[in-house]
Design a protein around this motif. Structure first.
Motif, PDB file in Angstrom:
ATOM      1  N   VAL A   1       0.848  -1.185   0.000  1.00 29.12           N
ATOM      2  CA  VAL A   1       0.000   0.000   0.000  1.00 29.12           C
ATOM      3  C   VAL A   1       0.886   1.237   0.000  1.00 29.12           C
ATOM      4  O   VAL A   1       1.872   1.308   0.735  1.00 29.12           O
ATOM      5  N   VAL A   2       0.543   2.192  -0.840  1.00 31.65           N
ATOM      6  CA  VAL A   2       1.266   3.467  -0.910  1.00 31.65           C
ATOM      7  C   VAL A   2       0.354   4.550  -0.345  1.00 31.65           C
ATOM      8  O   VAL A   2      -0.697   4.863  -0.913  1.00 31.65           O
ATOM      9  N   ASP A   3       0.724   5.103   0.788  1.00 35.93           N
ATOM     10  CA  ASP A   3      -0.075   6.161   1.397  1.00 35.93           C
ATOM     11  C   ASP A   3       0.058   7.456   0.598  1.00 35.93           C
ATOM     12  O   ASP A   3       1.055   7.685  -0.083  1.00 35.93           O
ATOM     13  N   GLY A   4      -0.964   8.281   0.705  1.00 33.47           N
ATOM     14  CA  GLY A   4      -0.943   9.570   0.018  1.00 33.47           C
ATOM     15  C   GLY A   4      -1.883   9.578  -1.170  1.00 33.47           C
ATOM     16  O   GLY A   4      -2.772   8.726  -1.305  1.00 33.47           O
ATOM     17  N   GLY A   5      -1.671  10.532  -2.063  1.00 30.97           N
ATOM     18  CA  GLY A   5      -2.543  10.714  -3.217  1.00 30.97           C
ATOM     19  C   GLY A   5      -2.027  10.011  -4.455  1.00 30.97           C
ATOM     20  O   GLY A   5      -1.067   9.225  -4.416  1.00 30.97           O
ATOM     21  N   HIS A   6      -2.657  10.339  -5.583  1.00 25.81           N
ATOM     22  CA  HIS A   6      -2.316   9.678  -6.846  1.00 25.81           C
ATOM     23  C   HIS A   6      -0.878   9.970  -7.267  1.00 25.81           C
ATOM     24  O   HIS A   6      -0.180   9.063  -7.767  1.00 25.81           O
ATOM     25  N   ASP A   7      -0.410  11.171  -7.051  1.00 26.94           N
ATOM     26  CA  ASP A   7       0.967  11.503  -7.408  1.00 26.94           C
ATOM     27  C   ASP A   7       1.960  10.669  -6.604  1.00 26.94           C
ATOM     28  O   ASP A   7       3.005  10.254  -7.129  1.00 26.94           O
TER      29      ASP A   7
END
Length: 254
Positions: free
Chosen positions: A176-182
């Protein structure tokens, strides 16, 4: 704006974005055709070493366009499949950056990649039986291969969806990558960086070997598959250059 596959080749990575936000990036016949063309273009571009597939936020891909699906015969179904099957067949390493819902054919698109990174709002949903449809495009095979038969049954027969954390726990996603689409795209580029740095021919040969050895039963058979491309890489100028550079670093010391 016209729905399209937006293709960007930068830094050794082909970023392919399903850009149809009005339909949550549902795959039409035209978009599937464009996606197949974009994958082929990435394979032809010798500066590209990896492919990242994503969708315009907030969705990843809501599946096949229902109008196209409802009117499809066998030829039409196979045309819809062609977009995600081009990703599955891609000779380059592939990453799906899944920032939102991947549903039906969108799930197939995510599963077709070598690796999946999930944003915090990612969701993996089969939804075929909910619509009264039998799964298609190899979904049952891909899901069982990645998540195992029990999880595949839960998703296909009982409609269980997986959020980002559950997808990682079952092996459907890498992390899982936290944060937004960028942030998700940045993580995908970071993951792709070693492939970008690798010699392209050795990279392509390694992916071919991964596909071949996945179905083998014996270690000795895998040794036989790998030995020819490894010998070719030993004779390559890229290996000679990198070996010389490594020896120079060793001689120069810390």
């Amino acid at each position: 704006m016209t729905d399209s596959i937006v293709s960007e080749h930068t830094g050794g990575v082909a970023l392919l974005t399903v850009d149809a936000p009005g339909s949550r990036n549902a795959l039409t016949l035209e978009l599937s055709s464009q996606l197949a063309d974009a994958v082929a273009a990435a394979e032809r571009d010798e500066s590209v070493h990896a492919v990242v597939v994503t969708g315009t936020p907030p969705a990843f891909c809501a599946g096949a366009d229902l109008s196209a699906l409802g009117a499809a015969d066998e030829q039409g179904l196979r045309a819809i499949y062609e977009g995600f099957l081009s990703v599955a067949r891609c000779t380059l390493p592939t990453i799906a950056a899944v920032g939102g819902a991947a549903v039906g054919a969108g799930l197939n698109l995510a599963l077709a990649a070598d690796v999946r990174l999930a944003g915090p709002r990612a969701k993996f949903v089969a939804r075929f039986l909910e619509l009264g449809l039998h799964p298609g495009g190899g979904m049952t095979w891909m899901t069982q291969r990645l998540a195992g038969p029990q999880q595949a049954a839960a998703m296909t027969l009982f409609g269980q969806s997986l959020d980002a954390g559950a997808a990682v726990r079952t092996g459907l996603a890498l992390r899982v990558v936290d944060g937004g689409h960028d942030d998700l795209l940045a993580a995908a580029r970071e993951l792709a960086a070693p492939a970008v740095a690798a010699p392209r021919e050795a990279l392509l040969a390694t992916k071919r070997s991964l596909r071949t050895t996945a179905s083998l039963a014996a270690h000795a058979d895998a040794v036989d598959v790998e030995i020819e491309p490894q010998l070719a890489s030993l004779a390559s100028p890229e290996f000679a250059e990198r070996l010389a550079a490594m020896r120079a670093r060793i001689r120069s010391g810390p």
